[in-house]
Design a protein around this motif. Structure first.
Motif, PDB file in Angstrom:
ATOM      1  N   THR A  84       0.840  -1.189   0.000  1.00  0.00           N
ATOM      2  CA  THR A  84       0.000   0.000   0.000  1.00  0.00           C
ATOM      3  C   THR A  84       0.877   1.242   0.000  1.00  0.00           C
ATOM      4  O   THR A  84       2.077   1.183   0.270  1.00  0.00           O
ATOM      5  N   GLU A  85       0.289   2.399  -0.286  1.00  0.00           N
ATOM      6  CA  GLU A  85       1.029   3.652  -0.322  1.00  0.00           C
ATOM      7  C   GLU A  85       0.916   4.366   1.017  1.00  0.00           C
ATOM      8  O   GLU A  85      -0.099   4.261   1.714  1.00  0.00           O
ATOM      9  N   VAL A  86       1.957   5.087   1.372  1.00  0.00           N
ATOM     10  CA  VAL A  86       1.936   5.907   2.584  1.00  0.00           C
ATOM     11  C   VAL A  86       2.462   7.289   2.241  1.00  0.00           C
ATOM     12  O   VAL A  86       3.230   7.464   1.292  1.00  0.00           O
ATOM     13  N   LYS A  87       2.016   8.284   3.021  1.00  0.00           N
ATOM     14  CA  LYS A  87       2.531   9.628   2.844  1.00  0.00           C
ATOM     15  C   LYS A  87       3.955   9.665   3.381  1.00  0.00           C
ATOM     16  O   LYS A  87       4.240   9.151   4.455  1.00  0.00           O
ATOM     17  N   TRP A  88       4.834  10.306   2.636  1.00  0.00           N
ATOM     18  CA  TRP A  88       6.249  10.258   2.999  1.00  0.00           C
ATOM     19  C   TRP A  88       6.905  11.572   2.615  1.00  0.00           C
ATOM     20  O   TRP A  88       6.446  12.280   1.728  1.00  0.00           O
ATOM     21  N   GLY A  89       8.005  11.881   3.284  1.00  0.00           N
ATOM     22  CA  GLY A  89       8.770  13.065   2.912  1.00  0.00           C
ATOM     23  C   GLY A  89       9.157  13.888   4.117  1.00  0.00           C
ATOM     24  O   GLY A  89       8.775  13.598   5.251  1.00  0.00           O
ATOM     25  N   ASN A  90       9.922  14.942   3.858  1.00  0.00           N
ATOM     26  CA  ASN A  90      10.371  15.849   4.911  1.00  0.00           C
ATOM     27  C   ASN A  90       9.524  17.120   4.881  1.00  0.00           C
ATOM     28  O   ASN A  90       9.734  18.000   4.054  1.00  0.00           O
ATOM     29  N   TRP A  91       8.530  17.195   5.763  1.00  0.00           N
ATOM     30  CA  TRP A  91       7.717  18.400   5.928  1.00  0.00           C
ATOM     31  C   TRP A  91       8.037  18.957   7.311  1.00  0.00           C
ATOM     32  O   TRP A  91       7.384  18.613   8.294  1.00  0.00           O
ATOM     33  N   ILE A  92       9.070  19.769   7.388  1.00  0.00           N
ATOM     34  CA  ILE A  92       9.645  20.128   8.684  1.00  0.00           C
ATOM     35  C   ILE A  92       9.506  21.616   8.956  1.00  0.00           C
ATOM     36  O   ILE A  92       9.861  22.460   8.130  1.00  0.00           O
ATOM     37  N   GLY A  93       8.983  21.944  10.135  1.00  0.00           N
ATOM     38  CA  GLY A  93       8.933  23.312  10.626  1.00  0.00           C
ATOM     39  C   GLY A  93       9.834  23.466  11.839  1.00  0.00           C
ATOM     40  O   GLY A  93      10.287  22.476  12.431  1.00  0.00           O
ATOM     41  N   PHE A  94      10.088  24.721  12.220  1.00  0.00           N
ATOM     42  CA  PHE A  94      10.964  25.020  13.354  1.00  0.00           C
ATOM     43  C   PHE A  94      10.139  25.463  14.559  1.00  0.00           C
ATOM     44  O   PHE A  94       9.151  26.177  14.422  1.00  0.00           O
ATOM     45  N   ILE A  95      10.571  25.056  15.735  1.00  0.00           N
ATOM     46  CA  ILE A  95      10.125  25.656  16.987  1.00  0.00           C
ATOM     47  C   ILE A  95      11.375  26.062  17.759  1.00  0.00           C
ATOM     48  O   ILE A  95      12.281  25.242  17.945  1.00  0.00           O
ATOM     49  N   LEU A  96      11.440  27.325  18.168  1.00  0.00           N
ATOM     50  CA  LEU A  96      12.557  27.797  18.989  1.00  0.00           C
ATOM     51  C   LEU A  96      12.149  27.682  20.447  1.00  0.00           C
ATOM     52  O   LEU A  96      11.273  28.405  20.921  1.00  0.00           O
ATOM     53  N   LEU A  97      12.768  26.752  21.144  1.00  0.00           N
ATOM     54  CA  LEU A  97      12.382  26.412  22.507  1.00  0.00           C
ATOM     55  C   LEU A  97      13.395  26.993  23.495  1.00  0.00           C
ATOM     56  O   LEU A  97      14.545  26.537  23.552  1.00  0.00           O
ATOM     57  N   PRO A  98      13.006  28.025  24.270  1.00  0.00           N
ATOM     58  CA  PRO A  98      13.951  28.623  25.229  1.00  0.00           C
ATOM     59  C   PRO A  98      14.176  27.715  26.436  1.00  0.00           C
ATOM     60  O   PRO A  98      13.240  27.121  26.964  1.00  0.00           O
ATOM     61  N   PHE A  99      15.438  27.597  26.844  1.00  0.00           N
ATOM     62  CA  PHE A  99      15.808  26.835  28.039  1.00  0.00           C
ATOM     63  C   PHE A  99      16.127  27.809  29.165  1.00  0.00           C
ATOM     64  O   PHE A  99      16.794  28.823  28.946  1.00  0.00           O
ATOM     65  N   THR A 100      15.666  27.481  30.368  1.00  0.00           N
ATOM     66  CA  THR A 100      15.970  28.291  31.537  1.00  0.00           C
ATOM     67  C   THR A 100      17.234  27.740  32.192  1.00  0.00           C
ATOM     68  O   THR A 100      17.260  26.590  32.641  1.00  0.00           O
ATOM     69  N   ILE A 101      18.281  28.557  32.216  1.00  0.00           N
ATOM     70  CA  ILE A 101      19.561  28.145  32.805  1.00  0.00           C
ATOM     71  C   ILE A 101      19.770  28.906  34.108  1.00  0.00           C
ATOM     72  O   ILE A 101      19.725  30.138  34.142  1.00  0.00           O
ATOM     73  N   GLY A 102      19.978  28.187  35.182  1.00  0.00           N
ATOM     74  CA  GLY A 102      20.194  28.809  36.482  1.00  0.00           C
ATOM     75  C   GLY A 102      20.240  27.741  37.563  1.00  0.00           C
ATOM     76  O   GLY A 102      19.805  26.600  37.357  1.00  0.00           O
ATOM     77  N   ILE A 103      20.764  28.102  38.708  1.00  0.00           N
ATOM     78  CA  ILE A 103      20.831  27.196  39.858  1.00  0.00           C
ATOM     79  C   ILE A 103      19.624  27.459  40.733  1.00  0.00           C
ATOM     80  O   ILE A 103      19.429  28.570  41.229  1.00  0.00           O
TER      81      ILE A 103
ATOM     82  N   ARG B 178       0.053  26.292  22.293  1.00  0.00           N
ATOM     83  CA  ARG B 178      -0.966  27.248  21.872  1.00  0.00           C
ATOM     84  C   ARG B 178      -0.386  28.211  20.834  1.00  0.00           C
ATOM     85  O   ARG B 178      -0.571  29.421  20.902  1.00  0.00           O
ATOM     86  N   SER B 179       0.352  27.656  19.890  1.00  0.00           N
ATOM     87  CA  SER B 179       0.976  28.451  18.839  1.00  0.00           C
ATOM     88  C   SER B 179       1.075  27.614  17.567  1.00  0.00           C
ATOM     89  O   SER B 179       1.215  26.388  17.629  1.00  0.00           O
ATOM     90  N   LEU B 180       0.988  28.291  16.429  1.00  0.00           N
ATOM     91  CA  LEU B 180       1.168  27.634  15.137  1.00  0.00           C
ATOM     92  C   LEU B 180       2.558  27.925  14.577  1.00  0.00           C
ATOM     93  O   LEU B 180       2.757  28.012  13.369  1.00  0.00           O
ATOM     94  N   GLU B 181       3.515  28.057  15.483  1.00  0.00           N
ATOM     95  CA  GLU B 181       4.877  28.418  15.105  1.00  0.00           C
ATOM     96  C   GLU B 181       5.453  27.463  14.064  1.00  0.00           C
ATOM     97  O   GLU B 181       6.020  27.885  13.046  1.00  0.00           O
ATOM     98  N   ALA B 182       5.334  26.156  14.303  1.00  0.00           N
ATOM     99  CA  ALA B 182       5.934  25.175  13.388  1.00  0.00           C
ATOM    100  C   ALA B 182       5.333  25.289  11.988  1.00  0.00           C
ATOM    101  O   ALA B 182       6.054  25.234  10.981  1.00  0.00           O
ATOM    102  N   LEU B 183       4.017  25.445  11.909  1.00  0.00           N
ATOM    103  CA  LEU B 183       3.354  25.549  10.613  1.00  0.00           C
ATOM    104  C   LEU B 183       3.780  26.809   9.865  1.00  0.00           C
ATOM    105  O   LEU B 183       4.035  26.774   8.654  1.00  0.00           O
ATOM    106  N   PHE B 184       3.890  27.922  10.582  1.00  0.00           N
ATOM    107  CA  PHE B 184       4.264  29.174   9.933  1.00  0.00           C
ATOM    108  C   PHE B 184       5.732  29.182   9.527  1.00  0.00           C
ATOM    109  O   PHE B 184       6.076  29.683   8.449  1.00  0.00           O
ATOM    110  N   THR B 185       6.610  28.654  10.375  1.00  0.00           N
ATOM    111  CA  THR B 185       8.027  28.624   9.994  1.00  0.00           C
ATOM    112  C   THR B 185       8.250  27.679   8.823  1.00  0.00           C
ATOM    113  O   THR B 185       9.095  27.934   7.960  1.00  0.00           O
ATOM    114  N   PHE B 186       7.485  26.568   8.777  1.00  0.00           N
ATOM    115  CA  PHE B 186       7.543  25.688   7.605  1.00  0.00           C
ATOM    116  C   PHE B 186       7.098  26.443   6.356  1.00  0.00           C
ATOM    117  O   PHE B 186       7.731  26.329   5.289  1.00  0.00           O
ATOM    118  N   SER B 187       6.030  27.209   6.480  1.00  0.00           N
ATOM    119  CA  SER B 187       5.514  27.954   5.328  1.00  0.00           C
ATOM    120  C   SER B 187       6.509  29.007   4.859  1.00  0.00           C
ATOM    121  O   SER B 187       6.689  29.219   3.652  1.00  0.00           O
TER     122      SER B 187
END
Length: 535
Positions: free
Chosen positions: A375-394, A414-423
């Motif tokens: 059977t056929e499957v959907k395939w390929g690289n459909w990649i968007g970006f999310i910039l994820l901030p890390f909290t660094i501290g003691i 609660r964001s469409l960041e990945a979809l928009f950055t892909f677009s």
């Protein structure tokens, strides 16, 4: 194609008894002289052939028994090689546009070139040293990152079978898949590999992958609905819908603005974790360690969080611990950095680039059907970006790391960041071509510090072609980061995998231990604060 010929004084050769095998329906058609339609590589797939984005995915499979190479070779034609990407060459298009174009050309597969077995490994070499076998495997994989596969001569994947006992519990052998990212995104490739496995308890059953549960309506909507009748429920449902849409639009606008600002000038703080310019051309070392998945679940349930929140919180704590030690040592102190805060004054901007498949990947069942029923499957690289901030501290309270991680992740949901950055990337790619799109992606990634992923694995004990798995550890190399952190669950274990440039992070085992130890501190804090049992 080049392979490591000598590691730790041990040389190997390919066994002469293994003969070439032609596999797949595409090969049969080729032998009959029938024409096969040739498909162009997608723009996203071509992106992974740019010199500074030539990314390979690595999947490390720890097995509880020694691996039988003949059994693996016998199974591959009926499973993995059923997928056309694994039995096709990537050949330049003659007379194409100025930009280099490639096409998929079905080809006969010589498994001698893809299933690599170092036969001269003497187990007595590792006697008395529990870590020697694992060090051998690490060195072997590191050497693999110094080589590449010629896609015009053979499909861009190989499998290395190392019958070496490592220090991981129950791991008697290791299989190492190396797959070029142009063949597909990480989620789809992981699903494909898992579709080649079966449950140990039921050899005919596919693995079960947990799916996230949708939360029931709570708070304002549920409360008003009980007292306000049908009309009241409809009104408050509309209010919630409008508010949700407004929050979604606002968060998306802020995230897209941050994406564009990063492309222009915003860059992470220079820390000992940030790789230098050109780090994607340097070899990598992979280190990994398994933890109890029950520890993650204990924290998750106590804090009303998710497994991903806990993994991200432990990572933030581990990175903070590691960086603090680095700054302590830079100041000439003998303190190990566990108690005193020696981080630079002011906040450290440290972000992860999270690559997201914006099109739902094919599941394990779909992959199994493709291999068994054509059977056929959907395939390929459909990649968007999310910039994820890390909290660094003691932090005085280790649970703060999980609370902060949960807050960030909940907001990103609660964001469409990945979809928009892909677009945006897709728009640049279509308007200006692969090189400009590559330049944009490369610029974004190099202005962040690391890449972070968390993948969900099977619930049951599974076997790869009859070999029970002890752990699964996926990662990648040739990405423009000095550090990549992956979490992968498998039955009752969670394995953290680090892909590092050793000139940036010369002590990756210490960083891995810091993440593992941070989870232990978080778990102990939950037990103490919630009065839970250690059992």
């Amino acid at each position: 194609m080049d392979y490591p010929k000598e590691i730790g004084g041990l040389r190997w050769r390919k066994t002469s008894s293994l003969k070439p095998i032609n596999v797949g329906e595409a090969n049969a058609r080729k032998e009959r002289g029938e024409e096969e339609e040739e498909e162009l590589l997608s723009p996203a797939a071509r992106l992974f052939h740019e010199p500074n984005f030539n990314v390979y995915i690595i999947a490390i499979l720890g097995c509880k028994t020694r691996i039988d190479p003949d059994l693996v070779r016998a199974k591959l034609p009926h499973t993995l090689l059923k997928h056309p990407r694994f039995s096709s060459l990537q050949v330049p298009v003659e007379g194409g546009k100025e930009e280099k174009q490639l096409k998929w050309v079905p080809s006969a597969v010589n498994l001698d070139n893809h299933v690599i077995v170092p036969p001269e490994i003497d187990q007595s070499t590792f006697a008395g040293d529990a870590d020697a076998g694992k060090k051998f495997v690490e060195d072997y994989i590191s050497d693999l990152t110094k080589t590449k596969i010629d896609g015009s001569k053979q499909p861009l994947w190989d499998l290395h079978l190392l019958n070496v006992r490592t220090s991981e519990p129950d791991a008697e052998a290791v299989g190492v898949f190396r797959i070029h990212h142009s063949l597909g995104d990480g989620v789809s490739l992981t699903s494909l590999l898992l579709a080649c496995t079966r449950q140990i308890a039921d050899p005919d059953a596919l693995p079960t992958i947990p799916t996230p549960r949708k939360k029931k309506e709570e708070g304002l909507l549920a409360g008003r609905g009980r007292n306000g009748g049908v009309l009241g429920r409809g009104f408050w449902r509309a209010v919630v819908a409008v508010w949700t849409a407004a929050v979604l639009m606002w968060n998306t606008a802020v995230d897209v603005a941050a994406f564009l600002l990063t492309a222009i000038w915003v860059e992470d703080t220079k820390t000992p974790l940030k790789g230098p310019h050109g780090v994607e051309f340097l070899p990598r070392r992979f280190v990994w360690k398994s933890m109890s998945l029950d520890d993650f679940k204990l924290v998750k349930n106590a804090m009303n969080a998710t497994i991903n929140d806990v993994a991200l919180g432990a990572t933030q704590a581990g990175l903070s611990r590691y960086l603090n030690r680095k700054y302590v040592n830079a100041g000439g102190s003998e303190n190990d950095g566990e108690q005193n805060n020696s981080l630079p004054a002011g906040s450290i901007r440290l972000r992860s680039t999270l690559l997201v498949n914006v099109r739902p990947g094919p599941g394990i069942q779909a992959m199994a059907d493709m291999m068994e029923k054509d059977t056929e499957v959907k395939w390929g690289n459909w990649i968007g970006f999310i910039l994820l901030p890390f909290t660094i501290g003691i932090r005085d309270d280790p649970l703060d790391y999980v609370r902060q991680a949960k807050a960030v992740v909940d907001r990103k949901k609660r964001s469409l960041e990945a979809l928009f950055t892909f677009s945006i990337a897709e728009f640049v790619l279509k308007l200006f071509g692969t090189r400009r799109s590559n330049a944009l992606s490369h610029r974004i990634i190099t202005r962040t510090t690391l890449c972070f992923t968390n993948l969900v694995g099977p619930l049951e004990e599974i076997g790869y072609y009859g070999h029970p798995l002890a752990f699964l550890a996926p990662s990648s190399f040739n990405q423009p980061h000095g550090l990549m952190i992956n979490f992968q669950s498998c039955v009752d274990k969670m394995t953290v995998v680090l892909s590092v440039d050793e000139s940036t992070i010369p002590d990756p085992h210490q960083l891995c231990d810091d993440i593992v130890h941070s989870l232990e501190l978080i778990k102990n804090a939950v037990i103490s604060s919630h009065g839970l049992s250690q059992s």
